[in-house]
Scaffold this active site. Sequence first.
Site, PDB file in Angstrom:
ATOM      1  N   ARG A 232      -8.137  -1.667   8.852  1.00  0.00           N
ATOM      2  CA  ARG A 232      -9.089  -0.606   8.538  1.00  0.00           C
ATOM      3  C   ARG A 232      -9.429   0.252   9.753  1.00  0.00           C
ATOM      4  O   ARG A 232     -10.594   0.570   9.992  1.00  0.00           O
ATOM      5  CB  ARG A 232     -10.369  -1.267   8.002  1.00  0.00           C
ATOM      6  CG  ARG A 232     -11.099  -0.422   6.998  1.00  0.00           C
ATOM      7  CD  ARG A 232     -12.102  -1.231   6.201  1.00  0.00           C
ATOM      8  NE  ARG A 232     -12.758  -0.383   5.232  1.00  0.00           N
ATOM      9  CZ  ARG A 232     -13.479  -0.826   4.211  1.00  0.00           C
ATOM     10  NH1 ARG A 232     -13.625  -2.110   4.028  1.00  0.00           N
ATOM     11  NH2 ARG A 232     -14.044   0.037   3.393  1.00  0.00           N
ATOM     12  N   CYS A 233      -8.383   0.651  10.515  1.00  0.00           N
ATOM     13  CA  CYS A 233      -8.646   1.248  11.815  1.00  0.00           C
ATOM     14  C   CYS A 233      -8.168   2.672  11.953  1.00  0.00           C
ATOM     15  O   CYS A 233      -8.298   3.242  13.013  1.00  0.00           O
ATOM     16  CB  CYS A 233      -7.962   0.432  12.897  1.00  0.00           C
ATOM     17  SG  CYS A 233      -6.174   0.587  12.795  1.00  0.00           S
TER      18      CYS A 233
ATOM     19  N   GLU B  28     -12.460   4.122   6.179  1.00  0.00           N
ATOM     20  CA  GLU B  28     -12.471   3.310   7.399  1.00  0.00           C
ATOM     21  C   GLU B  28     -13.568   3.661   8.385  1.00  0.00           C
ATOM     22  O   GLU B  28     -13.760   2.940   9.368  1.00  0.00           O
ATOM     23  CB  GLU B  28     -11.120   3.446   8.102  1.00  0.00           C
ATOM     24  CG  GLU B  28     -10.009   2.824   7.286  1.00  0.00           C
ATOM     25  CD  GLU B  28      -8.647   3.302   7.734  1.00  0.00           C
ATOM     26  OE1 GLU B  28      -7.772   2.464   7.958  1.00  0.00           O
ATOM     27  OE2 GLU B  28      -8.487   4.526   7.872  1.00  0.00           O
TER      28      GLU B  28
ATOM     29  N   GLN C  89       0.825  -1.197   0.000  1.00  0.00           N
ATOM     30  CA  GLN C  89       0.000   0.000   0.000  1.00  0.00           C
ATOM     31  C   GLN C  89       0.869   1.261   0.000  1.00  0.00           C
ATOM     32  O   GLN C  89       0.320   2.366  -0.111  1.00  0.00           O
ATOM     33  CB  GLN C  89      -0.914   0.022   1.244  1.00  0.00           C
ATOM     34  CG  GLN C  89      -1.851  -1.181   1.288  1.00  0.00           C
ATOM     35  CD  GLN C  89      -2.642  -1.286   2.577  1.00  0.00           C
ATOM     36  OE1 GLN C  89      -2.680  -2.332   3.216  1.00  0.00           O
ATOM     37  NE2 GLN C  89      -3.298  -0.216   2.960  1.00  0.00           N
TER      38      GLN C  89
END
Lengths: 291, 781, 177
Positions: free
Chosen positions: B366-367, B736, B219
């Site tokens: 995803r935090c 997110e 990413q």
Amino acid sequence: MYPPNFEYYAPKSLDEAIGLLDQHQGEAKVLAGGQSLIGMMKLRLAQPAALVDINGIPNLAYIREDNDNLCIGALTRTAELGRSDLIRSRYPIFSDAAAEIADPTVRNWGTVGGNACHGDPGNDLPACMIALNAQYRVQGPKGVRPLLARQFYQDSFVTALQPNEVLIEIRVPRPVAGTGTAYSKMERKVGDFATAGVAVQVVVGKSGSLDGAAIGLTNVGPTAIFASAASEFLRGKAGTASDLAKAGELAADAAQPIADNRGPVDFKKDMVRVWTRRTVARAIARAKGGK
Amino acid sequence: MAKAEPIAGGIGQSIPRKEDARFIRGKGNYVDDVDLPGMLFLDLVRSPYAHAKITALRKEKALAVPGVLAVITGADLAAAKLAWMPTLMSDTQMVLPTDTVMFQGQEVAGVVATDRYAAADGVAAVEVDYEPLPVVVDPFKALEPGAPVLRTDKGKKDNHIWHWEVGDREATEKALKGSAVVIKEKLYIPRIHVSSIETCGCVAQVDVMGKLTVWMTTQAPHAIRTVFALVSGLPENQIRIISPDIGGGFGGKVPVYPGYVIAVVAALTTGHPVKWIEDRTGNLTADSFARDYHIEAEMGATKDGKLTALRVKTLADHGYTDAAANPSKFPAGLFHIITGSYPFATAFVEVDAAYTNKPPGGIAYRCSFRVTEAVYTIERLVENMAHQLKIDPAEFRLKNFIPPEAFPFKSALGWTYDSGNYAGALKKAMEMIGYDALRKEQAEKRARGELMGIGISSFTEIVGAGPSKQFDILGLKMFDSAEVRIHPTGKVIARLGTKSQGQGHETTYAQILAEELGLPADAISIEEGDTDTAPYGLGTYASRSTPTSGAAAAMAARKIREKAAKIAAHLLEVSPDDIEWKDHKFQVKGVPDKSKTMAEVAFAAYTNFPQGMEGGLEAVDYYDPPNLTYPFGSYICAVDVDKETGQVKVRRFVAVDDCGVIINPTIVDGQIHGGLTMGFAPSLMEEIQYDEQGNIKQNSFLEYLLPTAVETPKWETGKTTTPSPHHPFGAKGVGESATVGSPAAIVNAVLDALQPYGVTNIDIPLSPHKVWKVIHAKDPH
Amino acid sequence: MAIDAEEVVGATPSNTTRTIHVTVNGTPHRSTIQNRMLLVSYLRERLRLTGTHIGCDTAHCGACTVLVDGVPAKSCNLFAVQVDGKKVQTVEGLETGGKLHPVQEGFHLEHGLQCGYCTPGMMMASVALLAANPNPTEDEIRRGISSNLCRCTGYINIVKAIQYASAKMREPTKGGP
């Protein structure tokens, strides 16, 4: 993720298949649907030297009734069992189970015979076979012998099937009038093994009370369990809420679950109690003409 | 006057995605699709023990397997000083061990073979002798005196990694002591694993000129390139990282995994391209987890329900090294957003991190850098406080929210929230779900002994890391970039420093540029992920792309417009001061039919530009955001609980999100649907656990439970729009939010259903047996 | 007939290899392969059809779903030798004559994909679902795709994509006799 290599045979007859199994003296495995076996091979938990693929053998997949029995060819796909109108109308326990075994795609390949004789305590059909007092017809070098489902399962992955034998047919006695069957599977999600599964056959007599009942339990012991005390208790009972509750308790007593990610022992036993009660109720409702 | 035509594919339009064309044909280009002549395969031997000395490692049998070419061990790497590598938090991590393994599943050796089946055979044939050591699994026990010390390699005498705190300890203590009501709760948020359907992997190739190219599931390709250069000594311009199509990232594809490094070493030593594709078992056992926070939170309120103070103490289980991908100044990420949507006058947060015999990580799910943990805590406690005070939880929140006029709002823990309208989102959610009717139904059901619950979460998110003053990863500032070039025929190529893993950047960035440049979106190509061509960026995670590169794209476009205006003036024979950008055209002020389009200007930029001006039409922008952005929302969940089995059914879930200006409403909804599912699953079924020997209990999808379409609720979504005042076009980021905001809503709902049993907490996941236990304790049949 | 990239001229099967004949997306292939080669490996590595994906080790995720004689199969849980003599359809075979299959159209127009990794398997399962049940309810759709995991979409738009395809496929075809 990738298995070791193996010899592969695709015989066109049962005799040829059995000959190959016999020849390999326990080092060969039958490949039917493969949905359990191939997974174990990929993780190298099973490393057979040879696979005998029986999918090309004719006349091993059928669903039909004769005068005495429902006869299911062992190679019948689980999906086919799920689609069968004959099964839905007269043996709905199998429709219930077929809708919950693994997931839809796996059911296209997994076979009724495989789910019945693989010996995984998580397989759903054994409890159903036990409840229906099914007979397995097994063929080996010396011919065909019958085995009762209620005597077939010895331990996890240990059954009465010999390494040189093939399960060819499952026979279930035709239901008498007043029969109702049902299967319930409590699962955490589609594709999981049961937290607890309950298979029930009841016979409701003319008086409205239960002439008989048979209860099988899935994944709460080293093999599928015939809850005989619970089954015996229901015979002659009216089938009141209290009767069903008691049957549930007796079934819970018969269960020997292990603690795992699905829950601790006391929880699983309580689920056997609850789902036995609910499933017996459903079987009785079907016996009386409901769905 | 006629209303201006929107530009085709501009901001706010739900255009179908441009990138779909290859995916729906099965022509995506994922790392495992990369196929090079002579390519070899790497597979990994993994430790069965959580903590053990390696007493012997024998390669002979493996080397004798047909197709196996090499077995790489820690000893081999140590000779090249590559057995250890830095983590993104400046700790150290083993690439391969030389003497001790630290978690079950740890990479122990690499096998290189001509095909992946032979590599698997080789792995099965490597012989390793282990001497098990005492295992540290409980982070509390890890910090007790006398616990086995794990990082003796660092000269440590204990397992404590760091302590971090923020806020005013004394003032908070005083405020809590003076509060009429104080509630306290212990919340454990267990490990989970993001489990994108594509696992991690790479193909490493060194060409004849000595240039290293690595196709990698990453990413953050530029940051990886710089780290590789620093660690390997290879010149950075001789390293090219290509992040092709990525099958889901969610944070799990940010860290540098040992497999990547071993593959690079194998490529360098064999002279052949080497492919490593992680299998799912390796993925679940060894690669980056998320959460694992043991939280103790206290909250005070006045007797009429005004929140006073918040105090939080957390123990973070980091595994055997700190490899969480946090900004360097924030080892606990942005956890101190924990005062949430409420104007606490004072708050205090402290976090301690501990080493244990588990894999490293912490951030990858995803935090937004620990924001899920923070929002879960505040929204659970706020709900508990409301119930404690016997005030309806929606009313309680409306009473306490930071009001819209207070923005920009400086929180007690140091964040300046850009904009918010919390009451607006909550009221909309209440209306959409029919809140009052649900409460009425609940009262009736409760009277009959049926278990129905309603739960709320009104979250404030914090994304867009971040301003260079505060944000860096390993020293690399967290700006991001866009380079935009317009060709003579009015077509555009734009390259950005971020990297989509499914968020739709090829479409959304094109939409931003369409709006800013006045060219249709289908004339604009977007490229990301190739470090040879894309401008430097810190990548896509923590919902940062729209706030950073999205802003950079707009700013680059505006630089282009500045030059373009001069060309337009030249074409229209007026002074540049007489030109205005209106209705996506360069217009002469007051004379609207004297205008030039960007396409006309583009052609002129190469054929007819003013004397003394450089030709061409392009710009690059490295955007240093002045602040983070603060998306927010309110989620309301209604559940029914089977009293006998503990099974929870989410009957309804309404999510109202506010991410500021929306680029593509359909894409935003897609992000919400996926995010909600990733909040729902950890709330009810996902969990990574270890037994006392450090054996992982969920190392396949049989036990690590991802929901299918059958279990997943039918999400209902709504929006409010409160632009960010500092973002070039008012957008905030949204990837997110739903994962961050939803768990509290679901758990609050289940606990509400269980109100007759008087519990204030059950740790997630709320598996049937845990719910059953609560019911059964009070209500055995 | 296509001879695949690694077919060795004159290769004779041994007791651990076999020569198979399989038609993939309408093209017949003859290949000599190891018995243990999974169907997914055969498709991806030997035939270079990389649209079918691997997502797990235990046949749970469905990313590898293809159709074998029209029936969905998890190609990671079948050996290639088992499809000797059969017809296999992969995602690459959905588009015909430059025209997208309605399922592909639906996934695109209804935003039924994000990262695209589960999408080929999901679409093959959808094709089979609609072949067996042309007008499914939402619950039937959800059950029909329950063999396929997605981490990105939350399934909402996948359901819409399949509903789009179902409607499109039930449209009476235009044009007179």
